[in-house]
Design a protein around this motif. Sequence first.
Motif, PDB file in Angstrom:
ATOM      1  N   ARG A 117       0.825  -1.208   0.000  1.00 44.20           N
ATOM      2  CA  ARG A 117       0.000   0.000   0.000  1.00 44.20           C
ATOM      3  C   ARG A 117       0.859   1.257   0.000  1.00 44.20           C
ATOM      4  O   ARG A 117       0.522   2.244  -0.667  1.00 44.20           O
ATOM      5  CB  ARG A 117      -0.944  -0.021   1.201  1.00 44.20           C
ATOM      6  CG  ARG A 117      -1.999  -1.120   1.099  1.00 44.20           C
ATOM      7  CD  ARG A 117      -2.860  -1.225   2.322  1.00 44.20           C
ATOM      8  NE  ARG A 117      -3.551   0.017   2.617  1.00 44.20           N
ATOM      9  CZ  ARG A 117      -4.345   0.196   3.671  1.00 44.20           C
ATOM     10  NH1 ARG A 117      -4.538  -0.806   4.532  1.00 44.20           N
ATOM     11  NH2 ARG A 117      -4.946   1.352   3.876  1.00 44.20           N
ATOM     12  N   GLU A 155       0.005   5.298  -0.707  1.00 40.84           N
ATOM     13  CA  GLU A 155      -0.850   5.570   0.448  1.00 40.84           C
ATOM     14  C   GLU A 155      -0.013   5.950   1.666  1.00 40.84           C
ATOM     15  O   GLU A 155       1.119   5.490   1.833  1.00 40.84           O
ATOM     16  CB  GLU A 155      -1.702   4.347   0.796  1.00 40.84           C
ATOM     17  CG  GLU A 155      -2.717   3.975  -0.261  1.00 40.84           C
ATOM     18  CD  GLU A 155      -3.603   2.831   0.192  1.00 40.84           C
ATOM     19  OE1 GLU A 155      -4.084   2.873   1.341  1.00 40.84           O
ATOM     20  OE2 GLU A 155      -3.804   1.898  -0.594  1.00 40.84           O
ATOM     21  N   ASP A 201      -4.797   1.806   9.852  1.00 44.57           N
ATOM     22  CA  ASP A 201      -4.563   0.886   8.740  1.00 44.57           C
ATOM     23  C   ASP A 201      -3.890  -0.393   9.227  1.00 44.57           C
ATOM     24  O   ASP A 201      -4.164  -1.481   8.722  1.00 44.57           O
ATOM     25  CB  ASP A 201      -3.696   1.560   7.678  1.00 44.57           C
ATOM     26  CG  ASP A 201      -4.339   2.814   7.119  1.00 44.57           C
ATOM     27  OD1 ASP A 201      -5.367   2.695   6.437  1.00 44.57           O
ATOM     28  OD2 ASP A 201      -3.817   3.911   7.379  1.00 44.57           O
ATOM     29  N   HIS A 249     -11.570  -1.729  -1.627  1.00 48.84           N
ATOM     30  CA  HIS A 249     -11.290  -0.319  -1.394  1.00 48.84           C
ATOM     31  C   HIS A 249     -12.206   0.549  -2.242  1.00 48.84           C
ATOM     32  O   HIS A 249     -12.827   0.085  -3.206  1.00 48.84           O
ATOM     33  CB  HIS A 249      -9.827   0.007  -1.711  1.00 48.84           C
ATOM     34  CG  HIS A 249      -9.467  -0.196  -3.153  1.00 48.84           C
ATOM     35  ND1 HIS A 249      -9.116  -1.413  -3.672  1.00 48.84           N
ATOM     36  CD2 HIS A 249      -9.429   0.686  -4.189  1.00 48.84           C
ATOM     37  CE1 HIS A 249      -8.867  -1.291  -4.956  1.00 48.84           C
ATOM     38  NE2 HIS A 249      -9.054  -0.028  -5.314  1.00 48.84           N
ATOM     39  N   SER A 308     -12.077   4.460  -4.040  1.00 47.44           N
ATOM     40  CA  SER A 308     -11.155   5.548  -4.377  1.00 47.44           C
ATOM     41  C   SER A 308     -11.905   6.769  -4.877  1.00 47.44           C
ATOM     42  O   SER A 308     -12.849   6.654  -5.669  1.00 47.44           O
ATOM     43  CB  SER A 308     -10.160   5.096  -5.444  1.00 47.44           C
ATOM     44  OG  SER A 308      -9.333   4.054  -4.962  1.00 47.44           O
ATOM     45  N   THR A 313      -8.049   7.246  -0.995  1.00 45.59           N
ATOM     46  CA  THR A 313      -8.517   5.875  -1.126  1.00 45.59           C
ATOM     47  C   THR A 313      -8.847   5.343   0.260  1.00 45.59           C
ATOM     48  O   THR A 313      -8.045   5.467   1.184  1.00 45.59           O
ATOM     49  CB  THR A 313      -7.456   4.977  -1.787  1.00 45.59           C
ATOM     50  OG1 THR A 313      -7.228   5.431  -3.123  1.00 45.59           O
ATOM     51  CG2 THR A 313      -7.905   3.524  -1.825  1.00 45.59           C
ATOM     52  N   VAL A 343      -9.696   2.024   2.432  1.00 49.20           N
ATOM     53  CA  VAL A 343      -9.501   0.578   2.369  1.00 49.20           C
ATOM     54  C   VAL A 343     -10.248  -0.084   3.524  1.00 49.20           C
ATOM     55  O   VAL A 343     -10.253   0.428   4.647  1.00 49.20           O
ATOM     56  CB  VAL A 343      -8.000   0.227   2.442  1.00 49.20           C
ATOM     57  CG1 VAL A 343      -7.787  -1.278   2.318  1.00 49.20           C
ATOM     58  CG2 VAL A 343      -7.223   0.960   1.354  1.00 49.20           C
ATOM     59  N   ASP A 393     -15.166  -5.195   4.420  1.00 53.21           N
ATOM     60  CA  ASP A 393     -14.840  -5.781   3.121  1.00 53.21           C
ATOM     61  C   ASP A 393     -16.113  -6.278   2.428  1.00 53.21           C
ATOM     62  O   ASP A 393     -16.347  -6.003   1.246  1.00 53.21           O
ATOM     63  CB  ASP A 393     -13.852  -6.931   3.325  1.00 53.21           C
ATOM     64  CG  ASP A 393     -13.424  -7.580   2.025  1.00 53.21           C
ATOM     65  OD1 ASP A 393     -12.719  -6.924   1.245  1.00 53.21           O
ATOM     66  OD2 ASP A 393     -13.816  -8.732   1.779  1.00 53.21           O
TER      67      ASP A 393
END
Length: 334
Positions: free
Chosen positions: A73, A78, A84, A111, A113, A118, A120, A127
Amino acid sequence: MTVSQVPNNAETVLTFDDNRLASGVFGSHDQNLAFLERRLGIEATPSGNHVSLRGEPGAIHRAKKVLEALSLRVKGGENIGPGDVDGAIRMSADQGTLFPAEGGPRAGFSHISSRKKTVVARTPAQDAYIRALGTSEMVFGVGPAGTGKTYLAVAYAVSLLERGEVDRIILSRPAVEAGERLGFLPGDMREKVDPYLRPLYDALYDMMAPERVERCLQAGVIEIAPLAFMRGRTLFNAVVILDEAQNATPMQMKMFLTRLGENSRMIICGDVTQVDLPSGVNSGLSEAVRLLADVEGISLCRFGEADVVRHELVGRIVRAYDAADRAKMPGARP
């Protein structure tokens, strides 16, 4: 990045491509490594573009996978923070490995954007939620505060707007008086309801440049309105988000859901444990989830206390309240 292991497997040394990449992964003042140590019970010692991981073999293996995922990432541009790292730890526990076969269906995180950033997924539920947003015309996100339901919904709406897949975003909330009286607030109707809609503004400003948000609001490309203002409308070419949906009555919820027009998406977010409706009035969200869970084209995504992605303390608060609620249930031991 290369990995060296000592024979007893109690220590792993990771070597990143260069110091800049390592610095991005480790975080400011090595805060990401400190978070990793606290969560996995390991010791992480950085040195240049190396980091030595010591501890229980299983925990070291997870830490290595997390750092490998985060390095990809960082290579993608990022900026990585403790949040994160937390998300990568949660996803590694769910998936076993963060990156299965190259190009596989779960290769990496889901993710969203926009031009500004972005977002995630940080938990398995997030998810699944992001994937549902991409495949269903109507999505219910139900669960406690701090799980990212509204934020991800707004992020997804902004991404569709910027790609030209929809013409506008409509954000709504029931203007329910949670202990305060709307009539005593100063100003006109817009000024009275804006405080109720502030979380939606916050998410917009995080995903778009402030001046662009203001232009879109003035042009009607982004519309923010109380739920009552939805009556009689049919909403075309739009992403329509209803936040705090647990405070909609069954009649209001039915009215809102039937506003869906061609080429539109609806996202309904709420927490059925925080209903501010008057005593004896049922929550429209609870009823809708019960009636529509198996309807084709509708996805129901549930979040739990393990999905809270705010401050760690928020997760502990949610767990404490849930435990208290369970203790009040019939048959619970004193």
